[in-house]
Design a protein around this motif. Structure first.
Motif, short mmCIF file in Angstrom:
data_model
loop_
_atom_site.label_atom_id
_atom_site.label_comp_id
_atom_site.label_asym_id
_atom_site.label_seq_id
_atom_site.Cartn_x
_atom_site.Cartn_y
_atom_site.Cartn_z
N UNK A 272 98.23 117.93 71.11
CA UNK A 272 99.07 119.25 71.07
C UNK A 272 98.15 120.50 71.62
N UNK A 273 96.88 120.35 71.89
CA UNK A 273 96.07 121.30 72.45
C UNK A 273 95.92 121.37 73.97
N UNK A 364 95.10 114.97 88.28
CA UNK A 364 93.61 115.19 87.72
C UNK A 364 93.71 116.62 86.85
N UNK A 365 94.17 117.54 87.50
CA UNK A 365 93.95 118.88 86.92
C UNK A 365 95.40 119.61 86.88
N UNK A 429 83.15 117.39 75.76
CA UNK A 429 83.11 116.02 76.11
C UNK A 429 84.46 115.15 75.63
N UNK A 430 84.63 115.51 74.26
CA UNK A 430 85.73 114.95 73.62
C UNK A 430 87.14 115.40 74.32
N UNK A 431 87.22 116.76 74.53
CA UNK A 431 88.47 117.11 75.11
C UNK A 431 88.63 116.52 76.45
N UNK A 432 87.55 116.40 77.18
CA UNK A 432 87.71 115.69 78.45
C UNK A 432 88.10 114.29 78.40
N UNK A 447 91.27 104.07 78.09
CA UNK A 447 89.91 104.73 78.82
C UNK A 447 88.72 103.57 78.70
N UNK A 448 88.14 103.33 79.80
CA UNK A 448 86.89 102.46 79.78
C UNK A 448 87.30 100.83 80.05
N UNK A 449 88.61 100.78 79.88
CA UNK A 449 88.96 99.18 80.05
C UNK A 449 88.92 98.83 81.28
N UNK A 450 88.63 99.33 82.27
CA UNK A 450 88.47 98.94 83.67
C UNK A 450 87.00 98.81 84.02
#
Length: 482
Positions: A272-273, A364-365, A429-432, A447-450
């Motif tokens: 939501x943020x 990405x952005x 970092x959490x938000x990233x 995230x990170x599975x690859x």
């Protein structure tokens, strides 16, 4: 029994092993086990309230059967309203009685009259708002002919009391959960792994983000008269991230836990943020409550398919009810009213459904316009949280007055600022990570599975180490009080 407790760390694996040891072909035994486990889980809070939970369950179960067997609309209405009034009556007594009598006493005192109301010294049953709404939606759906009454009592009782969602949601619908409880559930290793990743991320949100932000939010809100405006701005930000980490963390743990048992719960948060306007925010925040109020209050009132005055009325009713659902305090009503005011321009200009897709999907952005929308929406949300966190209306307006004073431009003066800055860095970092995973049901879905296995497991162990490091003191979830 808290999700972030040693007791739950023992309880969950034990129930999980017993559940799958029973075997996928014995659905009845699986449901009985989950039902017993759910009542044990709730009894760990206060066994006395098991009677209230059971009464509410029996009331709606038999009401559903009675309505389905009624030969006349008049009798059907009788059973329908009996269930609605008793459910809301219990909610009113336990949650709102003291608020109403104290507000009445204060109102008549303004006219020079003095009354001495009888105050009930009772504990608010954990989860009462959630399981009451489960039952209400079930009864309403039967009355409207959307579903048929459930004949199997254990299946219905499990729908109401399923332990992952019992005390703080998501607010489930019978149309979604009951069919799953009646289907054969087969163990799936990929589902288990995904559920564990979601639980891990939920614990990180709760223990590392929410509980650490809570320390500063509490310090600043509890001493707001002594601090400057910039410190109060940080207080609002810390509480805003505390609320998200706490409640979405609970939802992640609940949904991940249910997945271990082959059950899919309704999604309750969708980043939501990263919303670009308030309408999008409420499609992504506490989704099960927002959609419940939309389907059972807003649309029956006419929704937005009516004239402008009634549409405005409907918006205010829904948001004020949402505020009142959260607690018996004028601060919650003020919070709901403020959000209705935020929402009003979007509905009046018919732009409330402009932002449906995930922001910057496939990119990405975000664009500058999207980024600006995110910042403004977040700012409006953080400001409204001041009412949510304040002890009373006087405290809220005092906080806001100090916040927008000239001291807003001074350096913050709350304690342990260096550690707070480190926490802000961890939150970024959490938000990233959330931003990277925003197109998935939860941030660690892919995230990170690859990554190569050593890198991936190093990341998981860092999360676990952070949870263990900051998890020494068990902190209750915010929404347990609602």
């Amino acid at each position: 029994m808290l999700f972030n407790s040693i007791q739950f760390a023992v309880f969950l694996p034990l129930v999980f092993l017993l559940y799958w040891w029973i075997g996928p072909k014995n659905l009845r035994k699986q449901n009985i086990l989950l039902f017993v486990a759910s009542y044990f889980f709730y009894a760990c809070w206060d066994w006395r309230f098991l009677f209230l939970l059971m009464f509410s369950t029996l009331l709606d179960y038999f009401t559903g059967l009675k309505m389905e067997n009624c030969k006349s609309l008049k009798n059907k209405k009788f059973w329908f309203w009996l269930s609605i009034l008793i459910n809301l009556g219990f909610l009113g007594v336990f949650k709102y009685y003291n608020f109403f009598v104290e507000s009445f006493a204060q109102a008549v005192a303004n006219f020079g009259l003095t009354v001495h109301p009888t105050i009930l010294n009772i504990i608010l049953p954990v989860g009462i708002s959630f399981y009451t709404f489960h039952g209400l939606s079930y009864v309403i759906d039967i009355y409207k002919g959307r579903i048929t009454a459930e004949k199997n009592f254990i299946d219905y009782a499990l729908f109401v009391s399923f332990f992952p969602l019992l005390v703080a949601g998501p607010i489930e619908r019978a149309t979604h959960l009951l069919p799953q409880l009646k289907r054969e559930r087969v163990f799936n290793l990929d589902n288990m792994k995904d559920g564990l990743r979601q639980i891990l991320w939920g614990l990180f949100k709760k223990v590392v983000i929410a509980d650490q932000c809570a320390q500063y939010a509490n310090q600043i809100f509890n001493n707001s008269d002594e601090l400057n405006g910039s410190s109060l701005a940080f207080g609002a930000l810390f509480f805003t991230f505390q609320m998200y980490g706490d409640f979405s963390g609970y939802s992640d743990i609940a949904i991940g836990t249910a997945r271990l048992f082959g059950v899919d719960l309704l999604r309750n948060f969708a980043y939501p943020y990263f919303s670009r306007d308030i309408a999008e925010f409420y499609r992504r925040w506490h989704i099960s409550l927002s959609s419940w109020l939309r389907d059972y209050v807003y649309i029956p009132l006419g929704g937005s398919k009516t004239n402008t005055p009634k549409m405005i009325r409907n918006i205010f009713i829904v948001f004020i009810l949402s505020g009142f659902w959260h607690g018996a305090n004028w601060t919650f009503i003020a919070w709901g009213t403020l959000n209705a005011i935020y929402f009003l321009p979007l509905i009046l200009t018919n732009t409330h459904r402009k932002n449906i897709e995930v922001v910057a999907k496939g990119k990405l952005m975000p664009t500058f316009r999207e980024f600006t929308g995110i910042v403004i929406t977040f700012g409006l949300t953080a400001f409204s949280r001041i009412f949510f966190r304040s002890e009373n209306i006087t405290h809220a307006f005092s906080y806001i007055g100090k916040l927008f004073s000239s001291s807003l431009f001074l350096a913050p003066d709350f304690e342990e600022k260096k550690i707070a800055m480190l926490l802000i860095g961890v939150t970024l970092v959490f938000l990233f990570i959330e931003w990277i995973g925003r197109e998935q049901p939860h941030a660690l879905k892919t995230f990170g599975l690859n990554w190569k296995r050593p890198a991936r497991w190093t990341f998981y162990y860092v999360l676990i180490a952070a949870i263990v490091l900051y998890g020494g003191k068990e902190q209750q979830f915010i929404y347990f009080q609602f």
